[in-house]
Design a protein around this motif. Structure first.
Motif, short mmCIF file in Angstrom:
data_model
loop_
_atom_site.label_atom_id
_atom_site.label_comp_id
_atom_site.label_asym_id
_atom_site.label_seq_id
_atom_site.Cartn_x
_atom_site.Cartn_y
_atom_site.Cartn_z
N UNK A 69 0.83 -1.21 0.00
CA UNK A 69 0.00 0.00 0.00
C UNK A 69 0.86 1.26 0.00
N UNK A 70 2.00 1.21 0.68
CA UNK A 70 2.90 2.37 0.73
C UNK A 70 3.77 2.49 -0.51
N UNK A 71 3.75 1.47 -1.35
CA UNK A 71 4.55 1.50 -2.57
C UNK A 71 6.00 1.12 -2.36
N UNK A 72 6.30 0.49 -1.25
CA UNK A 72 7.68 0.04 -0.99
C UNK A 72 8.07 -1.02 -2.00
N UNK A 73 7.18 -1.94 -2.26
CA UNK A 73 7.41 -3.00 -3.24
C UNK A 73 6.10 -3.23 -3.98
N UNK A 74 6.17 -3.51 -5.28
CA UNK A 74 4.93 -3.71 -6.04
C UNK A 74 4.14 -4.94 -5.58
N UNK A 75 4.85 -6.00 -5.20
CA UNK A 75 4.18 -7.21 -4.74
C UNK A 75 5.10 -7.90 -3.74
#
Length: 119
Positions: free
Chosen positions: A105-111
Motif C-alpha cells: 500500500x505504501x509503494x515500498x514493493x509492487x508485490x
C-alpha cells in the motif's frame, strides 16, 4: 586455517586437502583420509594448483536473483519494527501478512507476500 576454530567447516576441509597434497599424497589416499569423494579432492587440488589460495574457495552459485533491493528490505524492516497503531493500522501487533500488505500500500514493493517478510 586448517585448525582455526573460526574457519568454516567446508573451508577447513579444503585446506586439509591442500595440505595432504603438499605432502605428495594421492587423491585416493586423501579421499580416504578425509571422507571426501575422489572427484571432489581432485577438483580442489587442481583449483589450488591453478589459482593458489583463492582456488578452493566457494564459488558464486547460480540461483534466483534477489527480488528486493537493500532499501526495500530496510523499509519493510523499519515498518515491522513500528507499532501498528503508529501507522494507523487498527491492530495491536503485526503478523506477517499485515506488514506485507502495508508495504504494498505504501509503494515500498509492487508485490510482496508474507513469506519474505517472515524471513
Amino acid at each position: 586455517m586448517a585448525y582455526g576454530h573460526k574457519t568454516p567447516s567446508p573451508a577447513r576441509m579444503r585446506v586439509h586437502v591442500v595440505l595432504h597434497a603438499a605432502r605428495d599424497r594421492s587423491n585416493a589416499g586423501v579421499a580416504r583420509e578425509t571422507g571426501l569423494h575422489l572427484d571432489t579432492v581432485g577438483t580442489w587440488r587442481r583449483r589450488f594448483a591453478e589459482q593458489g589460495m583463492p582456488g578452493p574457495a566457494d564459488r558464486k552459485r547460480s540461483g534466483r536473483p534477489p527480488s528486493f533491493t537493500a532499501l526495500q528490505t530496510a523499509q519493510v524492516k523499519a515498518l515491522a519494527c513500528q507499532l501498528p497503531a503508529e501507522t494507523g493500522t487498527p491492530l495491536s501487533r503485526w503478523s506477517c501478512p499485515e506488514p506485507a500488505r502495508e508495504a504494498m500500500e505504501r509503494g515500498i514493493a509492487p508485490a510482496v507476500s508474507a513469506s519474505p517478510v517472515r524471513r
